[in-house]
Design an enzyme around this catalytic site. Sequence first.
Site, PDB file in Angstrom:
ATOM      1  N   SER A 192       0.986  -1.486   0.278  1.00 35.10           N
ATOM      2  CA  SER A 192       0.143   0.123  -0.288  1.00 35.10           C
ATOM      3  C   SER A 192       1.255   0.933   0.308  1.00 35.10           C
ATOM      4  CB  SER A 192      -1.483  -0.680   1.253  1.00 35.10           C
ATOM      5  OG  SER A 192      -1.590   0.920   1.878  1.00 35.10           O
ATOM      6  N   TYR A 208      -2.650  -1.192  10.791  1.00 36.05           N
ATOM      7  CA  TYR A 208      -2.214  -1.650   8.823  1.00 36.05           C
ATOM      8  C   TYR A 208      -1.274  -0.855   7.914  1.00 36.05           C
ATOM      9  CZ  TYR A 208      -3.538  -2.244   3.945  1.00 36.05           C
ATOM     10  OH  TYR A 208      -3.287  -1.555   2.252  1.00 36.05           O
TER      11      TYR A 208
END
Length: 263
Positions: free
Chosen positions: A140, A153
Site C-alpha cells: 500500500s 495497517y
Amino acid sequence: MTFDKKTIWITGASSGIGKSLAIALSNYDCKLIISSRRTEALEQVKQLCRNPESVYVLALDLADTESLPQLTEKAISAFGTIDILVNNGGISQRSPILETSIEVDRKLMEVDYLGTVALSKALLPHFVSRQSGHYVVVSSLMGKFSSHYRSAYCGAKHALHGFFDALRLEHEKDQIKVTMICPGFVNTNVARNALIGDGSKQGYQDVMTENGLDVDVFVQKMIKAIRKEKFEAYIGKFEKFGVYVKRLSPRLIHKLVMRSKVR
C-alpha cells in the site's frame, strides 16, 4: 517478462483486486491458482475466467500459518510448478490508536504480514530449486508513509517492505524477483471490511475509497508493473505523489496528510 505458459498463484482472489486480477490474467495463456477463505466465492470467480479449466481453487486462511506449507505443496502439485505468487490477501483497519485493542494490531500483523511471509517462505524452496520465481506483494502507499486511523495497517505494510527487500537481496543469485505493488485509493470493499477498534468490521464505504481508481483500471496498471518486473510501483491518483514528497521532506508529508480528509 510474459505471462504465457506461466502458473500464477493469487491470494485474496475472491473479491476486489484479487478477483479482478484473476479475470484479467485469464486472458493470457497461463494457469491460475486462486485462493482465499471463501471457496464458494472462488468458484464464482473461476467461472468468470476465460478458461475455467485452467483455474484451480485452493481455499486457505493466511492467519493459519501452520497449514500453509502443506497447502503450498498442494498448490505446486495442481499444475506441477508455480512461477509467480501474488500476495494480495489481507485486511485493513480504520480506528484511532487510543481506541484500537492490541488484538486488532495482532490480527493485522498475523494476516497482512506473518501470513504473507509464511506463505512466501513455504514457496521459497520451490523457487530456489528452479532458480526462478517472482513474488508480487500488494502492499500500500501506507507502506511508504502513514495516515490517520490506520496504525495497525501501516505497521503491517511497512513490515512487508522490510522483509521483501531483504528477500530480494538474499535471492537475487537465485533469479528470484520481487515486485512491491503500492495502491492508493482503489474502489473496492476494503474499507467496508476494515476492522475498527474492537475488531468488528467498519461496515461502510469511505469517500476517498469510493472516489479511488476503478479496480479494473488499477489491475491493468498492476499487470504492467509486474511485466516490467519493477521493484516498486505506486498506483493511485494524486495520493501516489506522497511517496516522493516524503523523500524530500517528512515534515511536509506530515502537514499534507494532516490536512487530508481520510475518513
